[in-house]
Every structure is written in C-alpha cells, then in structure tokens.
Motif scaffolding. Structure first.
Motif, PDB file in Angstrom:
ATOM      1  N   ARG A 137      13.468  58.039  18.670  1.00 53.34           N
ATOM      2  CA  ARG A 137      13.681  57.557  20.044  1.00 53.34           C
ATOM      3  C   ARG A 137      12.616  56.519  20.399  1.00 53.34           C
ATOM      4  N   VAL A 191      13.146  52.677  21.633  1.00 53.33           N
ATOM      5  CA  VAL A 191      12.572  52.146  22.886  1.00 53.33           C
ATOM      6  C   VAL A 191      11.760  50.880  22.587  1.00 53.33           C
ATOM      7  N   ILE A 196      14.146  48.156  22.331  1.00 56.01           N
ATOM      8  CA  ILE A 196      14.602  47.765  23.684  1.00 56.01           C
ATOM      9  C   ILE A 196      13.543  46.861  24.318  1.00 56.01           C
ATOM     10  N   LYS A 215      13.480  42.855  26.199  1.00 50.41           N
ATOM     11  CA  LYS A 215      13.187  42.555  27.609  1.00 50.41           C
ATOM     12  C   LYS A 215      12.505  41.196  27.698  1.00 50.41           C
ATOM     13  N   ALA A 248       8.965  47.090  32.382  1.00 50.72           N
ATOM     14  CA  ALA A 248       9.350  48.139  31.430  1.00 50.72           C
ATOM     15  C   ALA A 248      10.087  49.253  32.165  1.00 50.72           C
ATOM     16  N   LEU A 249       9.670  49.480  33.402  1.00 49.75           N
ATOM     17  CA  LEU A 249      10.184  50.613  34.182  1.00 49.75           C
ATOM     18  C   LEU A 249      11.590  50.328  34.705  1.00 49.75           C
ATOM     19  N   ARG A 250      12.539  51.226  34.393  1.00 50.11           N
ATOM     20  CA  ARG A 250      13.917  51.089  34.868  1.00 50.11           C
ATOM     21  C   ARG A 250      14.305  52.403  35.548  1.00 50.11           C
ATOM     22  N   ARG A 260      18.003  53.681  35.298  1.00 44.83           N
ATOM     23  CA  ARG A 260      18.351  54.152  33.948  1.00 44.83           C
ATOM     24  C   ARG A 260      17.772  55.559  33.714  1.00 44.83           C
ATOM     25  N   GLU A 261      16.517  55.739  34.139  1.00 51.07           N
ATOM     26  CA  GLU A 261      15.885  57.058  33.976  1.00 51.07           C
ATOM     27  C   GLU A 261      16.674  58.135  34.730  1.00 51.07           C
ATOM     28  N   ILE A 303      19.918  58.981  32.950  1.00 55.57           N
ATOM     29  CA  ILE A 303      19.688  59.809  31.748  1.00 55.57           C
ATOM     30  C   ILE A 303      19.509  61.278  32.152  1.00 55.57           C
ATOM     31  N   MET A 357       9.804  60.012  29.069  1.00 60.89           N
ATOM     32  CA  MET A 357      10.083  58.662  29.580  1.00 60.89           C
ATOM     33  C   MET A 357       8.833  58.030  30.186  1.00 60.89           C
ATOM     34  N   LEU A 405       7.083  56.797  27.158  1.00 63.51           N
ATOM     35  CA  LEU A 405       7.785  55.671  26.526  1.00 63.51           C
ATOM     36  C   LEU A 405       7.847  54.439  27.433  1.00 63.51           C
ATOM     37  N   GLN A 439       5.472  50.553  26.238  1.00 61.98           N
ATOM     38  CA  GLN A 439       5.967  49.181  26.439  1.00 61.98           C
ATOM     39  C   GLN A 439       5.018  48.330  27.272  1.00 61.98           C
TER      40      GLN A 439
HETATM   41  O1  LIG Z   1      16.117  51.682  28.735  1.00 61.98           O
HETATM   42  C1  LIG Z   1      15.020  51.128  28.835  1.00 61.98           C
HETATM   43  O2  LIG Z   1      14.894  49.998  29.356  1.00 61.98           O
HETATM   44  C2  LIG Z   1      13.799  51.791  28.337  1.00 61.98           C
HETATM   45  O3  LIG Z   1      12.727  51.200  28.438  1.00 61.98           O
HETATM   46  C3  LIG Z   1      13.874  53.157  27.750  1.00 61.98           C
HETATM   47  C4  LIG Z   1      13.458  54.258  28.731  1.00 61.98           C
HETATM   48  C5  LIG Z   1      13.725  55.621  27.989  1.00 61.98           C
HETATM   49  O4  LIG Z   1      12.765  56.229  27.543  1.00 61.98           O
HETATM   50  O5  LIG Z   1      14.909  55.971  27.869  1.00 61.98           O
HETATM   51  C6  LIG Z   1      12.017  54.147  29.065  1.00 61.98           C
HETATM   52  C7  LIG Z   1      11.586  53.597  30.249  1.00 61.98           C
HETATM   53  C8  LIG Z   1      12.498  53.078  31.258  1.00 61.98           C
HETATM   54  O6  LIG Z   1      12.040  53.322  32.559  1.00 61.98           O
HETATM   55  C9  LIG Z   1      13.874  53.568  31.086  1.00 61.98           C
HETATM   56  C10 LIG Z   1      14.296  54.177  29.943  1.00 61.98           C
END
Ligand SMILES: O=C(O)C(=O)C[C@]1(C(=O)O)C=C[C@@H](O)C=C1
Length: 283
Positions: A28, A32, A35, A39, A45-47, A50-51, A54, A79, A82, A86
């Motif tokens: 995983r 990441v 991913i 970008k 990096a923070l989404r 998406r978090e 999940i 997360m 991760l 990034q």
């Molecule tokens: O999907 C992304 O853009 C990621 O950076 C991956 C991930 C994850 O661990 O799934 C990590 C940080 C983000 O805030 C959202 C999701």
C-alpha cells in the motif's frame, strides 16, 4: 492431536496472517508513493474526501467481532502516516494552556501517532498557524453561539490560500459520550464524497434576523441545519456561518438564487468549507 499442537498451529496461522498484513501494508505504501508521483507540484498530499470515502466503504463492509472503532483507528493511523510519506504534515490544535482536551485526542486519533501536533490557545491562532504555513491542518471546536470574536469570519475570503473547513471530528460518532465536536481546516481544495455538509459564509451590510435569513435560504433551496451569527460593532453589518446538508460548490445555482434573495444587503457569499457527513455507530 494434543491441545498444545492445536495452539501452536493457531499461533503459526497468526504469524502467517501478520506477515501477509505487513506485506500488504508495504505494498500500500508503494502505491501511495506512486500516487504522490502523479500529484502536480503544489497539489496537496492531503485528500480529506478520499480518506472519508475509504473509511465509509470499510465500515460499510465490516462484520464480525473486531470493533469498528478499532478498524477506523487503524486506517486513520495508516492514512496519517501515508500522508506524511508524501509531504510534511503538522496539526495545530486548540488546547489552551497545553491542556489535553478532547480536541487533542480527536486530532491524535485522526492524524495518527507519528504526526507532529502543536497546541494553540485560541482557534484564531490555530487557523493562523495554517495560513502562515506552520501547520498543515487546524483542529478547532465546533463554533458556539456565544463567541464574541468568532474565528470563522477570517475564512470569508476568495483567496485560494485561505484555509477551508475540510472535516468534522470525530468522523465515527457514538463511541464515547465525551467525544467532543471539532472542525478541521486546511488550505486544500474542497471535494465531495457524495454525503456531505457545506458551510456557507454570508456577509451582509446590515443586521438581519435569523428568521429572515432562514426564509431567504429556504426560498433558494438551501435549508440551514445550523446558523452562527456575529453582529459587527456599531450596526455596521453582520456575518453568518450557515450549515447546509449537501455539497454546494461555488458555482451552484442555489447560491445565485440566494444572492438574488439577499439583494442589496449582500456583501459576500461563498462556501467556506465542506465536510464528509460523519458516521454514527448504532448502539
Ligand atoms: O489517494 C491519495 O491521494 C493518497 O495520497 C493516498 C491516501 C491513502 O493512504 O489512501 C493518503 C493520503 C490522502 O489524504 C488520501 C489517501
């Protein structure tokens, strides 16, 4: 087969499972990092959306004896870590006099044990830490009615660098009676998850009763679930933070309709945040 052999076999099975889980965690992490490579420079990096998506999907498919709050905690820890692989991640938390308030625990649970946290005395200081680049996110209390100088009015700006409300904590509710209620801010684009609340900032050049504002909102198709109001000193106008149960992008037709209803009184109207609707544990 002796009981000893059975136990040894079961523990061997646990060891295999742990290795498989660890391998998946390493895999995983590799994904990441790939991913992150996609970008654009300057893209965060923070989404948060998406978090949230999940976690919602995992809670939706969860079953068996493993506690759902522990499941969420594990994914939040992962997360948070991760996000940090990034880009730097630091959290400013309102914790006056360094007290470990419920907010501190909410922030720690959400962003994980490896994330640096800094305590601030006021919400304004936490938001400033984000706008000045000393923190990535700010965790502040859900605004109360009595605030003499509300922090949220500093969000009423179209500048892309202005922090926005991006989450409400805890994301999983109903775990503890004293769990607190917080908003998270960061300077990242607002994204939808399919089940969201929007916070609108409305600035008027006059005082307006909450009843009248509610009527205008309803007529525009934006029924408010919460309103916070601050009257400027000396009758010079008012600012309102309005929560609506939907995702309202800046170009939404309902905002145009509301602007028409408010007419001459309107100075500024914009979404200042979107948060994924939290999940509530059934008792
Ligand atoms: O999907 C992304 O853009 C990621 O950076 C991956 C991930 C994850 O661990 O799934 C990590 C940080 C983000 O805030 C959202 C999701």
């Amino acid at each position: 087969m002796s009981q000893k052999t059975t136990l040894d076999d079961l523990r061997r099975e646990i060891d295999e499972i742990d290795q498989a889980l660890h391998d998946l965690l390493l895999r995983r992490t590799e994904v990441v990092l790939r991913i992150a490579g996609h970008k654009q420079p300057g893209q965060p990096a923070l989404r948060p959306a998406r978090e949230a998506a999940i976690i919602r999907a995992l809670v939706g498919r969860h079953q068996g004896a493993f506690p759902v709050q522990a499941l969420v905690r594990i994914w939040r820890e992962m997360m948070g870590a991760l996000t940090q692989v990034q880009a730097p991640l630091a959290v400013a938390v309102v914790a006056p006099e360094d007290q470990r308030t419920p907010l501190w625990d909410l922030a720690r649970d959400h962003y994980g044990s490896a994330t640096p946290m800094l305590a601030t005395n006021t919400p304004v200081a936490a938001v400033r830490a984000v706008s000045e680049g000393n923190a990535t996110v700010a965790v502040v209390p859900w605004p109360n009615e009595q605030d003499a100088d509300p922090w949220w009015r500093f969000l009423f700006s179209e500048d892309a660098k202005t922090p926005r409300i991006i989450a409400r904590l805890p994301f999983l509710r109903g775990v503890s009676p004293s769990e607190g209620d917080a908003l998270v801010l960061a300077a990242v684009p607002l994204e939808a998850t399919g089940d969201d609340h929007t916070l609108l900032g409305i600035e008027l050049n006059q005082d307006m009763s909450r009843g009248r504002l509610k009527d205008c909102l309803e007529a525009a198709g934006l029924p408010a679930t919460q309103i916070r109001t601050h009257f400027m000193p000396g009758n010079t106008g008012s600012v309102h933070l309005v929560e609506v149960e939907d995702h309202i992008p800046a170009d939404d037709a309902r905002l145009h309709a509301l602007a028409q209803k408010l007419g001459e009184a309107l100075v500024r109207l914009l979404p200042v945040g979107v948060y994924a609707t939290p999940l509530t544990l059934r008792p």
